[in-house]
Design a protein around this motif. Structure first.
Motif, PDB file in Angstrom:
ATOM      1  N   GLU A 263       0.927  -1.318   0.190  1.00  0.00           N
ATOM      2  CA  GLU A 263       0.310  -0.061   0.178  1.00  0.00           C
ATOM      3  C   GLU A 263       0.557   1.366   0.576  1.00  0.00           C
ATOM      4  O   GLU A 263      -0.065   2.025  -0.083  1.00  0.00           O
ATOM      5  CB  GLU A 263      -0.396   0.167   1.223  1.00  0.00           C
ATOM      6  N   ALA A 264       1.861   0.903   0.698  1.00  0.00           N
ATOM      7  CA  ALA A 264       2.971   2.293   0.327  1.00  0.00           C
ATOM      8  C   ALA A 264       3.587   2.713  -1.023  1.00  0.00           C
ATOM      9  O   ALA A 264       3.497   4.459  -0.532  1.00  0.00           O
ATOM     10  CB  ALA A 264       3.998   1.901   1.259  1.00  0.00           C
ATOM     11  N   ARG A 265       3.601   2.731  -1.908  1.00  0.00           N
ATOM     12  CA  ARG A 265       3.664   3.101  -2.896  1.00  0.00           C
ATOM     13  C   ARG A 265       2.990   4.363  -3.705  1.00  0.00           C
ATOM     14  O   ARG A 265       1.862   4.339  -3.584  1.00  0.00           O
ATOM     15  CB  ARG A 265       4.016   2.509  -4.262  1.00  0.00           C
ATOM     16  N   ILE A 266       3.225   5.346  -4.015  1.00  0.00           N
ATOM     17  CA  ILE A 266       2.473   6.221  -3.714  1.00  0.00           C
ATOM     18  C   ILE A 266       1.617   6.417  -5.880  1.00  0.00           C
ATOM     19  O   ILE A 266       2.713   6.438  -6.306  1.00  0.00           O
ATOM     20  CB  ILE A 266       2.875   8.413  -3.687  1.00  0.00           C
ATOM     21  N   ASP A 267       0.788   6.243  -5.555  1.00  0.00           N
ATOM     22  CA  ASP A 267      -0.301   6.649  -7.078  1.00  0.00           C
ATOM     23  C   ASP A 267      -0.517   7.853  -7.580  1.00  0.00           C
ATOM     24  O   ASP A 267      -1.725   8.970  -6.833  1.00  0.00           O
ATOM     25  CB  ASP A 267      -1.255   6.056  -7.370  1.00  0.00           C
ATOM     26  N   TRP A 268       0.501   9.507  -7.772  1.00  0.00           N
ATOM     27  CA  TRP A 268      -0.455  10.449  -8.442  1.00  0.00           C
ATOM     28  C   TRP A 268      -1.476  10.918  -8.599  1.00  0.00           C
ATOM     29  O   TRP A 268      -1.639  11.981  -8.633  1.00  0.00           O
ATOM     30  CB  TRP A 268       1.245  10.947  -8.562  1.00  0.00           C
ATOM     31  N   SER A 269      -2.343   9.677  -9.376  1.00  0.00           N
ATOM     32  CA  SER A 269      -2.999  10.325 -10.614  1.00  0.00           C
ATOM     33  C   SER A 269      -4.332   9.939  -9.305  1.00  0.00           C
ATOM     34  O   SER A 269      -5.474  10.291  -9.721  1.00  0.00           O
ATOM     35  CB  SER A 269      -3.161   8.345 -11.124  1.00  0.00           C
ATOM     36  N   GLN A 270      -4.443   9.374  -7.869  1.00  0.00           N
ATOM     37  CA  GLN A 270      -4.939   9.334  -6.978  1.00  0.00           C
ATOM     38  C   GLN A 270      -5.436  11.301  -5.827  1.00  0.00           C
ATOM     39  O   GLN A 270      -4.566  12.558  -6.995  1.00  0.00           O
ATOM     40  CB  GLN A 270      -4.524   8.846  -5.606  1.00  0.00           C
ATOM     41  N   PRO A 271      -6.139  11.198  -5.468  1.00  0.00           N
ATOM     42  CA  PRO A 271      -6.879  12.921  -5.891  1.00  0.00           C
ATOM     43  C   PRO A 271      -5.737  13.444  -4.728  1.00  0.00           C
ATOM     44  O   PRO A 271      -5.528  12.731  -3.821  1.00  0.00           O
ATOM     45  CB  PRO A 271      -8.705  13.150  -5.078  1.00  0.00           C
ATOM     46  N   ALA A 272      -5.655  14.878  -4.906  1.00  0.00           N
ATOM     47  CA  ALA A 272      -4.583  14.725  -4.167  1.00  0.00           C
ATOM     48  C   ALA A 272      -4.898  14.538  -2.336  1.00  0.00           C
ATOM     49  O   ALA A 272      -4.695  14.531  -1.543  1.00  0.00           O
ATOM     50  CB  ALA A 272      -4.294  16.615  -3.601  1.00  0.00           C
ATOM     51  N   ALA A 273      -6.660  14.756  -1.714  1.00  0.00           N
ATOM     52  CA  ALA A 273      -6.825  14.211  -0.445  1.00  0.00           C
ATOM     53  C   ALA A 273      -6.585  13.024  -0.302  1.00  0.00           C
ATOM     54  O   ALA A 273      -5.971  12.535   0.933  1.00  0.00           O
ATOM     55  CB  ALA A 273      -8.191  14.760  -0.397  1.00  0.00           C
ATOM     56  N   ALA A 274      -6.254  12.053  -1.360  1.00  0.00           N
ATOM     57  CA  ALA A 274      -6.318  10.950  -0.938  1.00  0.00           C
ATOM     58  C   ALA A 274      -4.899  10.371  -0.904  1.00  0.00           C
ATOM     59  O   ALA A 274      -3.847   9.411   0.166  1.00  0.00           O
ATOM     60  CB  ALA A 274      -6.435   9.705  -1.784  1.00  0.00           C
ATOM     61  N   VAL A 275      -3.611  11.186  -1.694  1.00  0.00           N
ATOM     62  CA  VAL A 275      -2.644  11.090  -1.357  1.00  0.00           C
ATOM     63  C   VAL A 275      -1.755  11.882   0.048  1.00  0.00           C
ATOM     64  O   VAL A 275      -1.046  10.924   0.568  1.00  0.00           O
ATOM     65  CB  VAL A 275      -1.339  11.514  -3.312  1.00  0.00           C
ATOM     66  N   ASP A 276      -2.407  12.719   0.347  1.00  0.00           N
ATOM     67  CA  ASP A 276      -1.925  13.271   1.654  1.00  0.00           C
ATOM     68  C   ASP A 276      -2.288  12.522   2.664  1.00  0.00           C
ATOM     69  O   ASP A 276      -1.516  12.905   3.057  1.00  0.00           O
ATOM     70  CB  ASP A 276      -2.794  14.797   1.716  1.00  0.00           C
ATOM     71  N   ARG A 277      -3.481  11.740   2.757  1.00  0.00           N
ATOM     72  CA  ARG A 277      -3.828  11.068   3.892  1.00  0.00           C
ATOM     73  C   ARG A 277      -3.082   9.610   3.572  1.00  0.00           C
ATOM     74  O   ARG A 277      -2.907   9.202   5.074  1.00  0.00           O
ATOM     75  CB  ARG A 277      -5.509  11.129   3.902  1.00  0.00           C
TER      76      ARG A 277
END
Length: 297
Positions: A204-218
């Motif tokens: 779960e730890a790799r960031i997916d930048w295509s997600q909304p910013a709120a989800a990435v930040d959380r």
């Protein structure tokens, strides 16, 4: 009262100190010492070390399933057992041994976030608040009735580390007040609103930048400090440890300025990060030693 304390990690230490300051702790149960550090020498748990500092007797069984272990537990003639992130399942004879049963300090407002990772999951889900609950333990997973609870807001920049420390102190204060008032009426958990905090998977730890910013930040804040959300910068994996929502937009992964990165919707500013083999550092310090590409994977 005569109290058995059962806990292992740092989260449990404030509760042990609070209970020991007001009651007779007849035994402290903790996970056995585990190999750690460069020399891989057995290292006692934080609760084990704290108990020794306080002059309390410590027991570290591998499990509590044997009749002898259960008889030894019952022979302590405890009024109550306090259980905080102990890490072993308590068999029915253990649950039934203390006169007032076993009380668990759980790091959520039950029935939301039963299970292994309630602090991580509350932040990752965008919950506005969380708290600690004192639960009368029974055989089910965090299903017992609740005796007391305390609430706290989840701030927009709170990480799991921040919330962990705050909830640990809250749990210690709440269990001290609860023990002073026993016996207390218990509130059965409602059937509605049950959620499970599954153990964090490193996948779960790799960031997916295509997600909304709120989800990435959380995700960044919810996985900080462990296992640590990460992205690839050049050929290096960099952990992202603190962040906040930022103005701006662009192609997902695009570096807008400094360490502000465009997401599927909006942007996130990374405030603290950690390069491989380095200590955690503020983003400004990181950027003095490495250049970001135009776009992150």
């Amino acid at each position: 009262m005569r109290v058995i304390f059962m806990g292992t990690p740092d989260f449990s230490v404030p509760a042990l100190r609070a209970v020991a300051a007001r009651h007779q702790v007849v035994a402290v149960y903790s996970q056995p010492p585990r190999a750690a550090g460069r020399g891989q020498k057995p290292r006692p748990s934080p609760v084990h070390r704290t108990a020794e500092e306080l002059g309390l007797p410590v027991r570290t069984p591998e499990r509590l399933k044997s009749p002898q272990e259960q008889a030894d537990f019952a022979a302590l003639a405890a009024d109550v057992a306090v259980v905080v992130a102990y890490g072993l399942i308590l068999p029915p004879p253990v649950l039934a041994a203390p006169r007032l049963g076993c009380l668990n300090i759980h790091a959520s407002l039950l029935p939301r976030w039963r299970g292994a990772a309630p602090i991580h999951r509350a932040i990752m889900a965008g919950d506005a608040e969380t708290g600690v609950a004192i639960m009368q333990m029974e055989a089910g997973l965090d299903t017992g009735p609740v005796l007391a609870e305390a609430h706290t807001a989840i701030g927009p920049e709170d990480t799991t580390a921040d919330l962990h420390d705050r909830l640990a102190e809250m749990g210690g204060a709440l269990i001290a007040r609860t023990l002073d008032r026993l016996p207390l009426p218990a509130r059965p958990q409602p059937a509605e609103g049950v959620t499970y905090a599954q153990k964090i998977d490193k996948a779960e730890a790799r960031i997916d930048w295509s997600q909304p910013a709120a989800a990435v930040d959380r995700r960044i804040r919810g996985l900080s400090p462990f296992p640590g959300a990460w992205c690839v910068v050049g050929d290096e994996r960099v952990k992202l440890l603190r962040s906040r929502l930022a103005a701006g937009s662009g192609v997902p992964g695009q570096v807008l300025s400094g360490f502000t990165i465009a997401c599927g919707e909006g942007a996130v500013e990374v405030l603290e990060a950690q390069r491989e083999g380095k200590r955690p550092m503020p983003a400004a310090e990181i950027l003095r030693g490495m250049s970001l590409p135009e776009r992150l994977d």
